[in-house]
Design an enzyme around this catalytic site. Sequence first.
Site, PDB file in Angstrom:
ATOM      1  N   ASP A  45       2.527  -1.451  -0.631  1.00 22.86           N
ATOM      2  CA  ASP A  45       3.581  -0.821  -1.050  1.00 22.86           C
ATOM      3  C   ASP A  45       4.870  -0.183   0.069  1.00 22.86           C
ATOM      4  OD1 ASP A  45       2.480   1.057  -0.100  1.00 22.86           O
ATOM      5  OD2 ASP A  45       2.110   2.355  -1.945  1.00 22.86           O
ATOM      6  N   SER A  46       4.359  -1.124   1.214  1.00 18.16           N
ATOM      7  CA  SER A  46       5.201  -0.676   2.156  1.00 18.16           C
ATOM      8  C   SER A  46       6.481  -1.065   2.200  1.00 18.16           C
ATOM      9  CB  SER A  46       4.158  -1.672   3.533  1.00 18.16           C
ATOM     10  OG  SER A  46       4.357  -3.000   3.173  1.00 18.16           O
ATOM     11  N   ASP A  84      -0.803  -3.741  -4.303  1.00 15.03           N
ATOM     12  CA  ASP A  84      -0.779  -2.811  -4.232  1.00 15.03           C
ATOM     13  C   ASP A  84      -0.412  -2.251  -5.222  1.00 15.03           C
ATOM     14  OD1 ASP A  84      -1.652  -1.830  -1.526  1.00 15.03           O
ATOM     15  OD2 ASP A  84       0.108  -1.178  -0.714  1.00 15.03           O
ATOM     16  N   LYS A 112      -4.929  -3.655  -4.957  1.00 17.58           N
ATOM     17  CA  LYS A 112      -4.867  -2.802  -3.855  1.00 17.58           C
ATOM     18  C   LYS A 112      -5.310  -1.453  -4.115  1.00 17.58           C
ATOM     19  CE  LYS A 112      -2.994  -2.887   0.477  1.00 17.58           C
ATOM     20  NZ  LYS A 112      -2.863  -1.842   0.491  1.00 17.58           N
ATOM     21  N   GLU A 114      -5.641   2.210  -2.788  1.00 20.01           N
ATOM     22  CA  GLU A 114      -5.324   3.639  -1.394  1.00 20.01           C
ATOM     23  C   GLU A 114      -6.427   5.133  -2.436  1.00 20.01           C
ATOM     24  OE1 GLU A 114      -2.347   5.190   0.622  1.00 20.01           O
ATOM     25  OE2 GLU A 114      -1.122   2.639   0.713  1.00 20.01           O
ATOM     26  N   GLU A 181      -7.418   1.855   7.778  1.00 21.29           N
ATOM     27  CA  GLU A 181      -5.968   1.342   7.919  1.00 21.29           C
ATOM     28  C   GLU A 181      -6.113   2.220   9.307  1.00 21.29           C
ATOM     29  OE1 GLU A 181      -1.996   1.289   6.056  1.00 21.29           O
ATOM     30  OE2 GLU A 181      -1.504   2.403   7.527  1.00 21.29           O
TER      31      GLU A 181
HETATM   32  O1  KIV Z   1       1.063  -1.124   2.057  1.00 25.51           O
HETATM   33  C1  KIV Z   1       1.575  -2.089   3.251  1.00 25.51           C
HETATM   34  O2  KIV Z   1       2.188  -2.647   3.493  1.00 25.51           O
HETATM   35  C2  KIV Z   1      -0.448  -2.074   3.138  1.00 25.51           C
HETATM   36  C3  KIV Z   1      -0.443  -2.335   4.518  1.00 25.51           C
HETATM   37  C4  KIV Z   1      -0.053  -1.939   5.811  1.00 25.51           C
HETATM   38  C5  KIV Z   1      -1.981  -2.581   4.918  1.00 25.51           C
HETATM   39  O3  KIV Z   1      -0.601  -1.083   2.668  1.00 25.51           O
END
Ligand code: KIV
Length: 266
Positions: A45-46, A84, A112, A114, A181
């Site tokens: 989600d970056s 994510d 993934k 968080e 992280e």
């Molecule tokens: O969203 C993302 O790109 C991430 C990475 C920084 C691990 O979670």
Amino acid sequence: MPDVTLTTLQGLKQKGEKIAMLTCYDAIFAKTASEAGVEMLLIGDSLGMVLQGHDSTLPVTVTEMAYHTACVKRGNRGAMIVADLPFMANATTEQTLNNSAVLMQAGAHMIKLEGAAWLAESISLLAERGIPVCAHLGLTPQAVNLFGGYKVQGRQDAQAQKLLADAKALEQAGAAMLLLECVPSELAARITQAVAIPVIGIGAGSATDGQVLVLHDMLGLSLTGRSPKFVKNFMQEHGDVASAIAGYVKAVKAVEFPAAEHGFSA
Ligand code: KIV
């Protein structure tokens, strides 16, 4: 099924061979990165910050994640695709299951999430239903407002003990992988030793089982002109994108990246 499976990743951990992962948001980079030997492509989600220009990941939606996951799937040549769940998409277990289904149907092979030990119930439910999960611990950017900024986590003893306990609890709940992280390198090494599942690090030192970076960061592309301490610009020594990505994979496998200067102390 991708060429790189959970069995591949487990085997790499057992052999002590490092796993190379990069974020990826579209088809052409998926093709380039998977052909360069990247084993795992993360639709992070970056993308909210890197592609959309937001100042955090919070505005990203499940629909946007599904769109980018489908793009990556079309270009991928055998890597494992991890997507994510964005901010609040796992607020309840029902939302977690429904939103994970959307991303798996878009092309993800793993989801993934968080969080911390509170993810255990969701992880068990997903694993029971055949969805591999990566639990993201440490600096979880969706909680940036709670942390008061993008800060290293686990520096105090109590925090470090909690992170270690969370990692073990989530492995027990059925997580297939952990991502750490911005935690001190020594703590990341302890966590990696303490669990049997692969541990991927970003800003977590070189002792984890693998590394991930944001693709644009390692290509030296930044909207702000600033780059986190844990990033290395691989374009500087390799003239083109494919060579830079191949150089990253080689450096991760040779344990040349990350160097001590890219890590954090307690
Ligand atoms: O969203 C993302 O790109 C991430 C990475 C920084 C691990 O979670």
